[in-house]
Design a protein around this motif. Structure first.
Motif, PDB file in Angstrom:
ATOM      1  N   MET A   1       0.843  -1.182   0.000  1.00 47.20           N
ATOM      2  CA  MET A   1       0.000   0.000   0.000  1.00 47.20           C
ATOM      3  C   MET A   1       0.881   1.235   0.000  1.00 47.20           C
ATOM      4  N   GLY A   2       0.546   2.180  -0.848  1.00 48.71           N
ATOM      5  CA  GLY A   2       1.316   3.411  -0.959  1.00 48.71           C
ATOM      6  C   GLY A   2       1.121   4.325   0.240  1.00 48.71           C
ATOM      7  N   ARG A  78      -9.725  10.733  -2.414  1.00 48.78           N
ATOM      8  CA  ARG A  78      -9.180  10.266  -3.697  1.00 48.78           C
ATOM      9  C   ARG A  78      -7.735   9.826  -3.523  1.00 48.78           C
ATOM     10  N   ALA A  79      -6.955  10.608  -2.764  1.00 50.10           N
ATOM     11  CA  ALA A  79      -5.554  10.241  -2.508  1.00 50.10           C
ATOM     12  C   ALA A  79      -5.473   8.919  -1.754  1.00 50.10           C
ATOM     13  N   GLU A  80      -6.354   8.725  -0.782  1.00 43.63           N
ATOM     14  CA  GLU A  80      -6.347   7.474  -0.006  1.00 43.63           C
ATOM     15  C   GLU A  80      -6.692   6.270  -0.875  1.00 43.63           C
ATOM     16  N   LEU A  81      -7.657   6.430  -1.761  1.00 46.67           N
ATOM     17  CA  LEU A  81      -8.029   5.338  -2.664  1.00 46.67           C
ATOM     18  C   LEU A  81      -6.877   4.973  -3.598  1.00 46.67           C
ATOM     19  N   VAL A  82      -6.229   5.973  -4.166  1.00 49.61           N
ATOM     20  CA  VAL A  82      -5.105   5.710  -5.072  1.00 49.61           C
ATOM     21  C   VAL A  82      -3.960   5.048  -4.306  1.00 49.61           C
ATOM     22  N   ALA A  83      -3.686   5.530  -3.099  1.00 47.07           N
ATOM     23  CA  ALA A  83      -2.597   4.958  -2.290  1.00 47.07           C
ATOM     24  C   ALA A  83      -2.866   3.499  -1.935  1.00 47.07           C
ATOM     25  N   ASP A  89       3.319   3.560  -4.912  1.00 40.65           N
ATOM     26  CA  ASP A  89       4.225   3.720  -3.773  1.00 40.65           C
ATOM     27  C   ASP A  89       3.987   5.009  -3.007  1.00 40.65           C
ATOM     28  N   TRP A  90       3.832   6.114  -3.713  1.00 40.98           N
ATOM     29  CA  TRP A  90       3.692   7.424  -3.080  1.00 40.98           C
ATOM     30  C   TRP A  90       2.591   8.211  -3.747  1.00 40.98           C
TER      31      TRP A  90
END
Length: 169
Positions: A1-2, A78-83, A89-90
């Motif tokens: 998980m990123g 959105r950032a949490e879903l992508v991560a 990774d980041w």
């Protein structure tokens, strides 16, 4: 998980990864209403390197690009879903109108863009090529879009109550 981090923290981590000989890939987008096209795009980007950094457009920048009522999902979610996606990774949220400054800071080996671009039409291509980086076009044909999903959901909202539009406010 990123991991979700600041650009400064990611720049330090990218330097460490690069010192180990790892290839850095940068990609960016709104990633509103995550769908299979996003997953294929990010998986395609990851295939070009060892470390995948994803810049997610801020709410204000998505509104500027897509119009009022967007994004549907707030930037932190959105950032949490992508991560949470396996190949990422980041992740960080950015509000600049383009990623030129991010490219200058991270100097990724590869800047990945979706199939709605060609290598020649990527706006930041010259910035990437100036230091010897490359541009890669990744993902499947642009058959999926959040805009189309939102339009479809609004059309299906036959209740007359406007539940979809109300949920977006």
């Amino acid at each position: 998980m990123g991991r979700i981090a600041s650009l400064d923290e990611i720049a330090r981590e990218v330097d460490v990864a690069r010192s180990r000989g790892e290839r850095i890939v940068l990609t960016n987008g709104a990633f509103d209403l995550l769908h299979v096209g996003h997953v294929r795009y990010l998986n395609g980007a990851r295939q070009h390197g060892d470390v995948l950094v994803v810049a997610v457009n801020s709410d204000a920048s998505v509104r500027g690009l897509k119009g009022e009522g967007r994004p549907v999902v707030p930037e932190d979610e959105r950032a949490e879903l992508v991560a949470a996606l396996a190949g990422v990774d980041w992740v960080f949220v950015f509000s600049e109108p383009n990623v030129r400054g991010i490219i200058a800071r991270l100097r990724p080996d590869v800047h990945a863009k979706g199939t709605d671009y060609t290598v020649d039409s990527v706006p930041e291509r010259d910035a990437v090529q100036a230091y010897g980086g490359q541009v890669a076009i990744v993902g499947d044909p642009k058959n999926h879009s959040t805009s189309a999903m939102v339009a479809d959901l609004e059309q299906r909202d036959a209740s007359g109550v406007g539940a979809i539009k109300e949920a977006r406010r």
